[in-house]
Design a protein around this motif. Structure first.
Motif, short mmCIF file in Angstrom:
data_model
loop_
_atom_site.label_atom_id
_atom_site.label_comp_id
_atom_site.label_asym_id
_atom_site.label_seq_id
_atom_site.Cartn_x
_atom_site.Cartn_y
_atom_site.Cartn_z
N GLU A 122 0.84 -1.21 0.00
CA GLU A 122 0.00 0.00 0.00
C GLU A 122 0.87 1.25 0.00
N ASN A 123 1.96 1.21 0.74
CA ASN A 123 2.88 2.35 0.72
C ASN A 123 3.48 2.56 -0.67
N SER A 126 1.14 4.18 -2.99
CA SER A 126 0.94 5.61 -2.73
C SER A 126 2.14 6.45 -3.18
N TRP A 127 3.33 5.82 -3.28
CA TRP A 127 4.53 6.57 -3.68
C TRP A 127 4.80 6.50 -5.18
#
Ligand SMILES: NC(=O)c1ccc[n+]([C@@H]2O[C@H](COP(=O)([O-])OP(=O)(O)OC[C@H]3O[C@@H](n4cnc5c(N)ncnc54)[C@H](OP(=O)(O)O)[C@@H]3O)[C@@H](O)[C@H]2O)c1
Length: 200
Positions: free
Chosen positions: A102-103, A106-107
Motif C-alpha cells: 500500500e505504501n 501511494s509513492w
C-alpha cells in the motif's frame, strides 16, 4: 519483454539474470550506472546497464528491488512511470497497520503495481536451478498486469499463485514472517520456499 531493474543488489541482480537467461531484454538501473554496466557484463545474455532513469525508459515492466526504507525516495525521484507495470518485492518488517504494498502504491506515480517475490530468499534466485522452485505469491488490482507478472514468475522458474488484490497484500507480509521464522528453526541457509499444490 523489456525489463528494467531498479537496484543492483541481491534480488535485482539474480532476478535480472534469470530473465535475461530466459530470453528477456534486461536493463539494470543503478544510482551508480558504472555498477549496473559491470553487473550487466557479469550477467551476459545481452543484459544492459544504466541509470535508474534509463532503465525505466527502456522497460515495459519495472522491478523495484531496493530496501523498503529507500523506496519512497527512489519512486519520487523516478516520477511518472507512464502506466507501466511495477513489480515490487519489498518487505517492511516494521509495518503495523499499512502494508509495504500500500505504501509503494501511494509513492509510485502512474504505475500498475504488482507485489511478487517478497517471500523468495535471494540464494534461491541466485542458484543454478532453473525450474521447480516453488510458489511466488502475487497480489495486484490490475488483472492484465498480474497475468504478465505471472508469465515472468514462470520464466524465473517458479509457479505463480494469484493471492488477490492489493487489499490482500497483508497475507504476503505474514508469509514472509513465517518463512523467516521457519528458516531460523532450520539451518538458516535461506534455501526453503512454499509450494502450493493440489493434493487430491
Ligand atoms: N534478499 C532477500 O532474500 C529478499 C527476499 C525478498 C524480498 N527482499 C526485498 O527486496 C528488496 C531488495 O533486497 P536486496 O536483498 O536485493 O537488497 P540489497 O542487496 O541491499 O540491494 C538493494 C539495492 O537497492 C539499491 N538502492 C537504492 N537506493 C538505496 C539506498 N538508499 N540504500 C541502499 N540501497 C539502495 C542499491 O542498488 P544501486 O546501488 O545499484 O542503486 C542496492 O544494491 C528489499 O526491499 C528487500 O526487503 C529481499
Amino acid at each position: 519483454m523489456k525489463i528494467g531493474i531498479i537496484g543492483t543488489g541481491r534480488m535485482g541482480s539474480a532476478l535480472g539474470k534469470r530473465w535475461a537467461r530466459a530470453g528477456h531484454e534486461v536493463m539494470f538501473g543503478s544510482r551508480t550506472p558504472e555498477k549496473a554496466h559491470t553487473l550487466s557484463e557479469q550477467v551476459g545474455f545481452g543484459a544492459q546497464g544504466g541509470s535508474t532513469e534509463q532503465a525505466v525508459l527502456f522497460a515495459d515492466v519495472i522491478v523495484l528491488a531496493v530496501p523498503f526504507r529507500a523506496a519512497q525516495e527512489v519512486l519520487y525521484a523516478l516520477g511518472d512511470l507512464g502506466g507501466k507495470i511495477l513489480i515490487e518485492c519489498t518487505n517492511d518488517f516494521n509495518a503495523d497497520d499499512i502494508t509495504s504494498a500500500e505504501n509503494i502504491v501511494s509513492w509510485a506515480c502512474n504505475a500498475r503495481v504488482v507485489k511478487a517475490f517478497n517471500t523468495i530468499f535471494d540464494p534461491i534466485l541466485a542458484s543454478d536451478k532453473l525450474s521447480d522452485l516453488g510458489s511466488v505469491f502475487i497480489v495486484g488490482d490490475d488483472d492484465a498486469a498480474k497475468a504478465t507478472v505471472g508469465t515472468l514468475v514462470r520464466d524465473a522458474g517458479f509457479e505463480p499463485v494469484d493471492t488477490g488484490g492489493l487489499a490482500d497484500a497483508h497475507y504476503l507480509d505474514t508469509l514472509v514472517r513465517l518463512i523467516v521464522h521457519l528458516n531460523g528453526g532450520l539451518d538458516g541457509k535461506r534455501n526453503i520456499n512454499f509450494h502450493i499444490r493440489r493434493v487430491v
